[in-house]
Design an enzyme around this catalytic site. Sequence first.
Site, PDB file in Angstrom:
ATOM      1  N   LYS A   1      34.966  39.402  33.093  1.00  0.00           N
ATOM      2  CA  LYS A   1      34.388  38.074  32.894  1.00  0.00           C
ATOM      3  C   LYS A   1      33.965  37.857  31.435  1.00  0.00           C
ATOM      4  O   LYS A   1      33.894  36.719  30.980  1.00  0.00           O
ATOM      5  CB  LYS A   1      33.176  37.865  33.801  1.00  0.00           C
ATOM      6  CG  LYS A   1      33.436  38.038  35.302  1.00  0.00           C
ATOM      7  CD  LYS A   1      33.979  36.791  35.959  1.00  0.00           C
ATOM      8  CE  LYS A   1      34.076  36.859  37.469  1.00  0.00           C
ATOM      9  NZ  LYS A   1      35.014  37.850  38.002  1.00  0.00           N
TER      10      LYS A   1
HETATM   11  C1  LIG Z   1      36.073  37.849  38.910  1.00  0.00           C
HETATM   12  C2  LIG Z   1      36.797  39.125  39.122  1.00  0.00           C
HETATM   13  C3  LIG Z   1      38.099  39.161  39.671  1.00  0.00           C
HETATM   14  C4  LIG Z   1      38.826  37.915  40.145  1.00  0.00           C
HETATM   15  O1  LIG Z   1      39.181  37.053  39.123  1.00  0.00           O
HETATM   16  P1  LIG Z   1      39.588  35.542  39.460  1.00  0.00           P
HETATM   17  O2  LIG Z   1      39.779  34.884  38.161  1.00  0.00           O
HETATM   18  O3  LIG Z   1      38.443  34.977  40.248  1.00  0.00           O
HETATM   19  O4  LIG Z   1      40.836  35.611  40.271  1.00  0.00           O
HETATM   20  C5  LIG Z   1      38.714  40.391  39.801  1.00  0.00           C
HETATM   21  N1  LIG Z   1      38.091  41.538  39.453  1.00  0.00           N
HETATM   22  C6  LIG Z   1      36.853  41.546  38.925  1.00  0.00           C
HETATM   23  C7  LIG Z   1      36.211  42.834  38.579  1.00  0.00           C
HETATM   24  C8  LIG Z   1      36.169  40.344  38.740  1.00  0.00           C
HETATM   25  O5  LIG Z   1      34.915  40.364  38.239  1.00  0.00           O
END
Ligand SMILES: *Cc1c(COP(=O)(O)O)cnc(C)c1O
Length: 496
Positions: free
Chosen positions: A113
């Site tokens: 993120k």
């Molecule tokens: C948010 C997240 C995802 C999923 O990503 P999206 O953009 O919502 O598909 C996958 N793995 C981790 C560790 C995340 O924090």
Amino acid sequence: MNYISTRGHNCAVTSARAIIKGLAEDGGLFVPENIPIIDEKFLTSLLDLSYQERAKKILSLYLTDFTAEEINPCVDNAYTTEKFDTDKIVPTVEVEKNNYLLELWHGPTSAFKDMALQLLPQFISTSLKKLGDKDELVILVATSGDTGKAALDGFKNVDQTKILVFYPQEGVSKIQRLQMLTQQGDNVSVFAVKGNFDDAQSGVKQIFSDSKYNEYLNEKGFKLSSANSINWGRLLPQIVYYFSAYADLVNDKKITMGDKVNFTVPTGNFGDILAGFYAKCMGLPVNRLICASNSNNVLTDFLKTGTYDRNREFFKTISPSMDILISSNLERLLYHITNDATKIKSYMEKLQSTGCYQVDEVTLKAIQETFSAGYLDDNATKKCIHDIYQQDNYVADTHTAVAWQVAQDYQKSTQDKTPMVVLSTASPYKFSDSVLSALGEDISDKDEFALLDKLSTLNKDKIPQGLAQLQSLPILHNNLCAKEDMIKAVNTFLNI
Ligand SMILES: *Cc1c(COP(=O)(O)O)cnc(C)c1O
């Protein structure tokens, strides 16, 4: 280039406006009017550049209302080597021949993120200045753990913004709680909510939809906004690393310019994989995008059958960031595939009222030309973590392991020999209990810092600094509120 809503054509705005608004007025998501196209010369020009320079070139194709003088500091503030623990920012690691991991978690909070949430606040602040908007933007976040910390870190001390994070009192791990409670910055606050994640989330949603309260805030010079992945400014930064991975593979002579690659993406809200779709539409040589899910496999079913049905059991898994039954960004894909806002509006209304919709045959075929899908349950995820460690001496986190195995299964069933890049979305240290138990370690009666040490020994690598330092940082936030009192919490934070 303007941005339009997935549910209607009547509200074209600049990228700066789209980023500040977050959601279009008709409830749709902002999408670029047309997707910029690149050629091989453009791709070649990326080869000798740093990640930051690659980002500037790609972002400027979409932020056409921004000058280079506006974009460049945003990128330079977001992706610094103080915040990221590698000069490469996003390294591509060859784990097995022709199979790569793109490590997206070298940022300040050890979560993927960070890639988006370090840049979004810079875009917001710059957009406010560009448009002469004098209001202060107040970001409200309800978090089940990772997003809260990444958002706090991205927004801290960013001009004209304030951020308030609500987390469920009993719902986050000790490390996640400490990550938030030690957050520094003049414009940040954190509240524990007496309740679970749904309580925190519905509290935030209620505040957003309380028009009287929003008017009151506007009178005081504040405007509410959110940092979740429906904001174009959060999706856009994610397009960059698909290009960067490609350039790295060419530079390392693993592929030749023009060769196609596949990407497998561990998916929740469909944001990360959608960024790959934009990259492919722009002209990056991508063969297939493979969508990986855990037992909450609503997307696997959709991509195979064309029916999206959220009316199903919800599973709490060891890959919690993918425990999602409504993948908001799918709406953007459907728009680009159909170019038909009326259709999208009717799908989304059906989803809202019945929890289910079905796309037509032509749309499904068009989606399947690019996307494949697979899923993995918790036991298979643990086995995969174990296997990669045994075979390749690599410690993968639970989300990465889901994607890795889905990629392997795809290769086995299709015999597709295209080089495969799997997106690695979290550091294993963020999920050390699940990872260690998958590796066969006894984790009973160890505290979370002892688990980090243990993992560090197995991984033969340092604990990321942001996590290691948590034991010694002062606690700066100590707020608790009832779920009925979240508005009071906002008022306290804003001093009104
Ligand atoms: C948010 C997240 C995802 C999923 O990503 P999206 O953009 O919502 O598909 C996958 N793995 C981790 C560790 C995340 O924090």
